[in-house]
Design an enzyme around this catalytic site. Structure first.
Site, PDB file in Angstrom:
ATOM      1  CG  ASP A 101     -19.537  -6.975  -0.386  1.00 50.50           C
ATOM      2  OD1 ASP A 101     -18.518  -7.131   0.291  1.00 50.50           O
ATOM      3  OD2 ASP A 101     -19.609  -6.202  -1.356  1.00 50.50           O
TER       4      ASP A 101
ATOM      5  CE  LYS B 105     -16.685 -13.283   1.059  1.00 50.89           C
ATOM      6  NZ  LYS B 105     -17.663 -12.377   0.428  1.00 50.89           N
TER       7      LYS B 105
ATOM      8  N   GLY C 180     -13.652  -6.848   2.118  1.00 52.67           N
ATOM      9  CA  GLY C 180     -14.068  -6.073   3.284  1.00 52.67           C
ATOM     10  C   GLY C 180     -15.076  -6.918   4.033  1.00 52.67           C
ATOM     11  CG  HIS C 181     -14.457 -10.401   4.976  1.00 52.96           C
ATOM     12  ND1 HIS C 181     -13.691 -11.528   4.969  1.00 52.96           N
ATOM     13  CD2 HIS C 181     -14.767 -10.163   3.678  1.00 52.96           C
ATOM     14  CE1 HIS C 181     -13.542 -11.955   3.721  1.00 52.96           C
ATOM     15  NE2 HIS C 181     -14.182 -11.132   2.923  1.00 52.96           N
TER      16      HIS C 181
ATOM     17  CD  GLN D   9     -12.075 -11.001  -3.355  1.00 55.17           C
ATOM     18  OE1 GLN D   9     -11.357 -11.963  -3.393  1.00 55.17           O
ATOM     19  NE2 GLN D   9     -11.845 -10.008  -2.513  1.00 55.17           N
TER      20      GLN D   9
HETATM   21  P1  GDP Z   1     -18.471 -10.205   3.407  1.00 54.27           P
HETATM   22  O1  GDP Z   1     -17.577  -9.403   2.539  1.00 54.27           O
HETATM   23  O2  GDP Z   1     -19.053 -11.387   2.717  1.00 54.27           O
HETATM   24  O3  GDP Z   1     -17.845 -10.571   4.726  1.00 54.27           O
HETATM   25  O4  GDP Z   1     -19.709  -9.270   3.746  1.00 54.27           O
HETATM   26  P2  GDP Z   1     -19.649  -7.707   4.197  1.00 54.27           P
HETATM   27  O5  GDP Z   1     -19.158  -7.656   5.595  1.00 54.27           O
HETATM   28  O6  GDP Z   1     -18.931  -6.905   3.172  1.00 54.27           O
HETATM   29  O7  GDP Z   1     -21.172  -7.321   4.070  1.00 54.27           O
HETATM   30  C1  GDP Z   1     -22.147  -7.977   4.798  1.00 54.27           C
HETATM   31  C2  GDP Z   1     -22.838  -6.964   5.749  1.00 54.27           C
HETATM   32  O8  GDP Z   1     -24.023  -7.514   6.232  1.00 54.27           O
HETATM   33  C3  GDP Z   1     -22.014  -6.618   6.985  1.00 54.27           C
HETATM   34  O9  GDP Z   1     -22.254  -5.283   7.319  1.00 54.27           O
HETATM   35  C4  GDP Z   1     -22.553  -7.553   8.050  1.00 54.27           C
HETATM   36  O10 GDP Z   1     -22.422  -7.042   9.376  1.00 54.27           O
HETATM   37  C5  GDP Z   1     -24.004  -7.616   7.652  1.00 54.27           C
HETATM   38  N1  GDP Z   1     -24.689  -8.886   7.943  1.00 54.27           N
HETATM   39  C6  GDP Z   1     -24.210 -10.157   7.867  1.00 54.27           C
HETATM   40  N2  GDP Z   1     -25.197 -11.051   8.113  1.00 54.27           N
HETATM   41  C7  GDP Z   1     -26.320 -10.332   8.342  1.00 54.27           C
HETATM   42  C8  GDP Z   1     -27.677 -10.689   8.601  1.00 54.27           C
HETATM   43  O11 GDP Z   1     -28.064 -11.847   8.669  1.00 54.27           O
HETATM   44  N3  GDP Z   1     -28.567  -9.641   8.756  1.00 54.27           N
HETATM   45  C9  GDP Z   1     -28.194  -8.330   8.669  1.00 54.27           C
HETATM   46  N4  GDP Z   1     -29.117  -7.389   8.824  1.00 54.27           N
HETATM   47  N5  GDP Z   1     -26.927  -7.981   8.412  1.00 54.27           N
HETATM   48  C10 GDP Z   1     -25.998  -8.955   8.243  1.00 54.27           C
HETATM   49  P1  IMO Z   2     -15.585  -9.340  -0.184  1.00 52.45           P
HETATM   50  O1  IMO Z   2     -14.546 -10.341   0.267  1.00 52.45           O
HETATM   51  C1  IMO Z   2     -17.518  -7.306  -3.511  1.00 52.45           C
HETATM   52  C2  IMO Z   2     -15.032  -6.500  -7.045  1.00 52.45           C
HETATM   53  C3  IMO Z   2     -14.695  -5.062  -7.378  1.00 52.45           C
HETATM   54  C4  IMO Z   2     -14.616  -5.143  -8.891  1.00 52.45           C
HETATM   55  C5  IMO Z   2     -13.988  -6.514  -9.132  1.00 52.45           C
HETATM   56  C6  IMO Z   2     -12.488  -6.479  -9.366  1.00 52.45           C
HETATM   57  O2  IMO Z   2     -15.797  -8.223   0.768  1.00 52.45           O
HETATM   58  O3  IMO Z   2     -16.834 -10.035  -0.594  1.00 52.45           O
HETATM   59  P2  IMO Z   2     -10.401  -6.104  -7.746  1.00 52.45           P
HETATM   60  O4  IMO Z   2     -10.018  -4.928  -6.901  1.00 52.45           O
HETATM   61  O5  IMO Z   2     -10.597  -7.357  -6.972  1.00 52.45           O
HETATM   62  O6  IMO Z   2      -9.502  -6.292  -8.928  1.00 52.45           O
HETATM   63  O7  IMO Z   2     -11.848  -5.689  -8.371  1.00 52.45           O
HETATM   64  O8  IMO Z   2     -14.267  -7.272  -7.955  1.00 52.45           O
HETATM   65  N1  IMO Z   2     -14.676  -6.930  -5.675  1.00 52.45           N
HETATM   66  C7  IMO Z   2     -15.560  -7.145  -4.702  1.00 52.45           C
HETATM   67  N2  IMO Z   2     -16.911  -6.956  -4.660  1.00 52.45           N
HETATM   68  N3  IMO Z   2     -16.884  -7.811  -2.433  1.00 52.45           N
HETATM   69  C8  IMO Z   2     -15.536  -8.024  -2.461  1.00 52.45           C
HETATM   70  O9  IMO Z   2     -14.891  -8.656  -1.459  1.00 52.45           O
HETATM   71  C9  IMO Z   2     -14.808  -7.650  -3.615  1.00 52.45           C
HETATM   72  N4  IMO Z   2     -13.500  -7.700  -3.964  1.00 52.45           N
HETATM   73  C10 IMO Z   2     -13.447  -7.270  -5.240  1.00 52.45           C
HETATM   74  O10 IMO Z   2     -15.704  -4.187  -6.936  1.00 52.45           O
HETATM   75  O11 IMO Z   2     -15.914  -5.179  -9.435  1.00 52.45           O
HETATM   76 MG    MG Z   3     -17.332  -7.463   1.851  1.00 55.60          MG
END
Ligand code: GDP
Ligand code: IMO
Ligand code: MG
Length: 427
Positions: free
Chosen positions: A13, A16, A40-41, A223
């Site tokens: 999170d 990416k 979850g991106h 991840q």
């Molecule tokens: P990922 O799993 O690595 O793709 O990240 P997630 O999407 O799960 O979580 C990142 C969150 O931060 C998302 O809601 C993005 O829209 C938000 N985000 C990404 N870059 C920035 C940033 O530079 N500033 C802010 N405020 N939000 C950001």
């Molecule tokens: P993105 O791509 C954050 C965590 C779960 C749990 C562990 C194992 O959005 O960064 P799993 O279901 O993969 O066997 O769970 O990994 N986990 C993540 N945490 N971002 C993710 O993906 C994750 N995918 C799995 O919360 O601790």
């Molecule tokens: Mg994510």
């Protein structure tokens, strides 16, 4: 032959999705190489927000071919609903390619994931419950179902039978659940075959030919480094290799082809699920980071655990991935703190430790050693260049770069595509 890997440097999170989407306009292929719909991106384009789970974030860039590599685990029902959701919003998904060697998350493995977690009780991992671990376990146990098996009913039936022979014993005798019928599973899986067929391809050949032809290929990790099955905080990890080497095995591309490895690094730290997290905050600061950073899981809706930046982890990510660059995200979230603590080392049993300890016991005992950096109060969300940032924000970035061991080549100052400061170009 520009092949870039983009991966999470912390516990996932990090942003990416946004970073991949940003580069999507200048690359020819975006490839997911591991994980599945545990990811979850979130990608924000203009006033539109997209939540992607299985599809590479390049799907939103019209010129780009999205690829699901052999190292990914695919839940066909999730994939098809993600595709139709995007189609309804006018996104063309027809270029998608799926490796015939990718493994399928079968319905019984989603069940096994959930019942195993329940059985573990307070020792649970806190998985996303999407069947990820059991599907990779089947792969390694050589009882997995691959995408290509959907096109040979006899082989598919034999493989489902082999897998369920053992699993039904476990489900009925250990977990007190009903047995799962082979026919039902085979019928469900065959129902996906025709819908997926247009996308199935020899992705290893396609990608290697693309690299030969000098196309730009971006490998997008799910991840993060500390969730890696080998290099993460085992057993509190996911069941694949998000680290850079995973891009080679998960896409069938040799390490000599990779030219750049970009670590996505949040300006603070978050984690979802169980496991050690030295800089975790349980006070108002943690609450504020969660609120301002909207730190809630895209996949499971769980609140993310929040804490200060941990430079020990960032250094570790640089090392195990051979990072060439960092993309620092969410700097804007830190606006308003008078002073910002940054963890520069750990104290473990009274001793100062500069690098991540290999021993799980030590890591569980690690206490952060903080250095205080001066904060800033100006709104930075409109900053376009490094010079637009207030001096203290510039110094914060420079300090993180110094501690983390690779140049920070881009800075996120908001969730939108254009809310990014580019320092060194990636391509
Ligand atoms: P990922 O799993 O690595 O793709 O990240 P997630 O999407 O799960 O979580 C990142 C969150 O931060 C998302 O809601 C993005 O829209 C938000 N985000 C990404 N870059 C920035 C940033 O530079 N500033 C802010 N405020 N939000 C950001
Ligand atoms: P993105 O791509 C954050 C965590 C779960 C749990 C562990 C194992 O959005 O960064 P799993 O279901 O993969 O066997 O769970 O990994 N986990 C993540 N945490 N971002 C993710 O993906 C994750 N995918 C799995 O919360 O601790
Ligand atoms: Mg994510």
């Amino acid at each position: 032959m520009p092949a870039l890997v983009l991966l999470g440097a912390q516990w996932g999170d990090e942003g990416k999705g946004k970073a991949t989407d940003l580069l999507g306009g200048s690359v020819d292929y975006v490839v997911r190489y591991q994980g599945g719909n545990n990811a979850g991106h979130t990608v924000v384009v203009g006033d539109q927000k997209y939540a992607l789970h299985l599809l590479p974030s390049g799907i939103l860039s019209p010129g780009c071919t999205p690829v699901i590599g052999n190292g990914v685990v695919v839940d066909p029902s999730v994939l098809l609903s993600e595709l139709s959701g995007l189609n309804e919003r006018g996104v063309d998904t027809s270029k998608l390619l799926i490796s015939g060697n990718a493994h399928i998350i079968t319905p019984y493995n989603v069940t096994v994931d959930k019942v195993t977690e329940r059985f573990l009780g307070k020792r649970k991992i806190g998985t996303t419950g999407r069947g990820i671990g059991p599907t990779y376990a089947d792969k390694i146990n050589r009882v997995g179902i691959r995408v290509q098996d959907l096109y040979d009913e006899s082989i598919l039936t034999q493989k489902v039978e082999a897998a369920l022979d053992i699993k039904n014993q476990v489900l009925t005798k250990l977990y007190n659940r009903r047995a799962i019928a082979v026919d039902q599973v085979v019928e469900e899986l065959l129902g996906y075959a025709a819908k997926l067929e247009p996308y199935v391809a020899d992705t290893v050949l396609v990608l290697n030919q693309a690299l030969e032809a000098d196309k730009v290929v971006l490998f997008e990790g799910g991840q993060g480094t500390l969730l890696d099955i080998d290099h993460g905080t085992y057993p509190f990890v996911t069941s694949s290799n998000p680290t850079a080497g995973g891009a080679c095995t998960g896409a069938g591309v040799g390490p000599t082809k990779i030219s750049r490895v970009i670590g996505i690094l949040k300006a603070y730290t978050t984690r979802v699920g169980a496991g050690p997290f030295p800089t975790e905050l349980f006070d108002e600061d943690g609450e504020a980071l969660r609120r301002i950073g909207h730190e809630r899981g895209v996949t499971t809706g769980r609140d993310r655990r929040c804490g200060w930046f941990d430079a020990v982890i960032a250094r570790y990510a640089t090392r195990v991935n051979g990072l060439t660059d960092f993309f620092l995200t969410k700097l804007d979230v830190l606006t308003g703190w008078e002073q910002i603590p940054v963890c520069v080392a750990y104290e473990i049993d009274g001793k100062r430790v500069e690098e991540l300890p290999y021993s799980q016991t030590d890591f569980h005992h690690a206490k952060p050693v903080y250095e205080m950096l001066p904060g800033w109060s100006e709104d930075i969300s409109k900053a376009k260049t490094f010079a637009d940032l207030p001096k203290n924000a510039q110094d914060y970035v420079k300090a993180l770069e110094e501690m983390s061991g690779a140049p920070i080549s881009a800075i996120g100052v908001g969730p939108g595509r254009d809310e990014t400061i580019e320092i060194n170009s990636f391509i």
